[in-house]
Scaffold this active site. Structure first.
Site, PDB file in Angstrom:
ATOM      1  N   ASP A  10       0.872  -1.161   0.000  1.00 22.10           N
ATOM      2  CA  ASP A  10       0.000   0.000   0.000  1.00 22.10           C
ATOM      3  C   ASP A  10       0.920   1.225   0.000  1.00 22.10           C
ATOM      4  O   ASP A  10       2.041   1.163   0.519  1.00 22.10           O
ATOM      5  CB  ASP A  10      -0.881  -0.030   1.253  1.00 22.10           C
ATOM      6  N   ARG A  11       0.466   2.338  -0.584  1.00 18.40           N
ATOM      7  CA  ARG A  11       1.332   3.514  -0.659  1.00 18.40           C
ATOM      8  C   ARG A  11       1.250   4.372   0.603  1.00 18.40           C
ATOM      9  O   ARG A  11       2.195   4.462   1.365  1.00 18.40           O
ATOM     10  CB  ARG A  11       0.965   4.352  -1.901  1.00 18.40           C
ATOM     11  N   ASP A  12       0.102   5.009   0.816  1.00 17.71           N
ATOM     12  CA  ASP A  12      -0.054   6.006   1.881  1.00 17.71           C
ATOM     13  C   ASP A  12      -0.201   5.344   3.248  1.00 17.71           C
ATOM     14  O   ASP A  12      -1.094   4.530   3.459  1.00 17.71           O
ATOM     15  CB  ASP A  12      -1.267   6.894   1.594  1.00 17.71           C
ATOM     16  N   TYR A  21      -4.799  13.278  -0.051  1.00 17.15           N
ATOM     17  CA  TYR A  21      -4.965  13.851  -1.392  1.00 17.15           C
ATOM     18  C   TYR A  21      -3.722  14.613  -1.839  1.00 17.15           C
ATOM     19  O   TYR A  21      -3.815  15.674  -2.447  1.00 17.15           O
ATOM     20  CB  TYR A  21      -6.217  14.727  -1.461  1.00 17.15           C
ATOM     21  N   ASN A  53      -5.394   3.054  -3.386  1.00 11.77           N
ATOM     22  CA  ASN A  53      -6.648   3.766  -3.640  1.00 11.77           C
ATOM     23  C   ASN A  53      -6.340   5.258  -3.693  1.00 11.77           C
ATOM     24  O   ASN A  53      -5.676   5.779  -2.791  1.00 11.77           O
ATOM     25  CB  ASN A  53      -7.657   3.530  -2.503  1.00 11.77           C
ATOM     26  N   GLN A  54      -6.839   5.936  -4.717  1.00 11.58           N
ATOM     27  CA  GLN A  54      -6.617   7.375  -4.854  1.00 11.58           C
ATOM     28  C   GLN A  54      -7.929   8.060  -5.242  1.00 11.58           C
ATOM     29  O   GLN A  54      -8.089   8.568  -6.348  1.00 11.58           O
ATOM     30  CB  GLN A  54      -5.507   7.644  -5.875  1.00 11.58           C
ATOM     31  N   CYS A  95     -16.552   0.104  -8.128  1.00  9.11           N
ATOM     32  CA  CYS A  95     -15.602  -0.519  -9.047  1.00  9.11           C
ATOM     33  C   CYS A  95     -15.067  -1.819  -8.447  1.00  9.11           C
ATOM     34  O   CYS A  95     -15.223  -2.079  -7.262  1.00  9.11           O
ATOM     35  CB  CYS A  95     -14.453   0.440  -9.347  1.00  9.11           C
ATOM     36  N   LYS A  99      -9.699  -1.100  -3.176  1.00  6.42           N
ATOM     37  CA  LYS A  99      -9.623  -1.958  -1.995  1.00  6.42           C
ATOM     38  C   LYS A  99     -10.765  -1.566  -1.051  1.00  6.42           C
ATOM     39  O   LYS A  99     -11.011  -0.384  -0.881  1.00  6.42           O
ATOM     40  CB  LYS A  99      -8.264  -1.794  -1.294  1.00  6.42           C
ATOM     41  N   ASP A 124      -1.708  -0.871   5.779  1.00  7.26           N
ATOM     42  CA  ASP A 124      -1.922  -0.306   7.117  1.00  7.26           C
ATOM     43  C   ASP A 124      -3.365  -0.315   7.590  1.00  7.26           C
ATOM     44  O   ASP A 124      -3.630   0.100   8.718  1.00  7.26           O
ATOM     45  CB  ASP A 124      -1.366   1.124   7.179  1.00  7.26           C
TER      46      ASP A 124
END
Length: 172
Positions: A10-12, A21, A53-54, A95, A99, A124
């Site tokens: 996961d990124r963030d 954002y 997720n963005q 969609c 996630k 996380d």
């Protein structure tokens, strides 16, 4: 658990500090030990990817171009990653990629040419764990202050930090 061919991060909140954002590459700050952890994974010949997720795109809070700039900065600091899977949809869009749906993990596995059973997702929050399970992958939770206690209790594996999560995978 058998051999592991890829780890999807996961990124963030997992690889980098969570700046909601974020559209500014200058605000990308790797989490403690993230660079070392990712290097150790690659040194073992395990492929790496990001699943993120963005929803800021769907909400009109960030452009695709700004998101790409932020992701390129992550690649500069921690990468390059073998695959990037980004869900630009909002929670209400229904969609299959956002996630906790498994779509990004399935797509990453297809792009990397590895079966989900040889993949570990490190994230996380519980949606990362649910997405991994739904895709047939393994999962490790690295709690942050936003992770709820009940999520930690339901996680298949919880590690105190990213380095420990990577240790757990590499020791298997």
């Amino acid at each position: 658990m058998g051999p592991i061919s890829a780890i999807l991060f996961d990124r963030d909140g997992t690889l980098i500090e969570d700046v909601p954002y974020n559209s500014d590459p200058a605000q990308v700050t790797p989490r403690e030990n993230a660079a070392q952890a990712v290097r150790r994974v690659r040194a073992r010949g395990i492929r790496t990817g990001v699943v993120t997720n963005q929803s800021g795109i769907a909400r009109g809070l960030i452009t695709r171009e700004a998101l790409q700039s932020v992701n390129e900065r992550v690649d500069e600091l921690l990468g390059p990653f073998d695959t990037w899977q980004v869900c630009p949809h909002g929670p209400e869009d229904g969609c299959g990629c956002r996630k906790p749906a498994p779509g990004m993990i399935v797509a990453a596995c297809a792009e990397l040419g590895v079966p989900p059973g040889e993949v570990v997702v490190i994230g996380d929050i519980e949606s990362d764990m649910i997405a991994a399970a739904a895709a047939g992958a393994h999962a490790v939770l690295v709690p942050t202050p936003v992770t709820r206690d009940e999520e930690v209790g339901r996680a298949p594996i919880a590690a105190p930090d990213l380095g420990a999560a990577v240790d757990w995978v590499l020791d298997r």
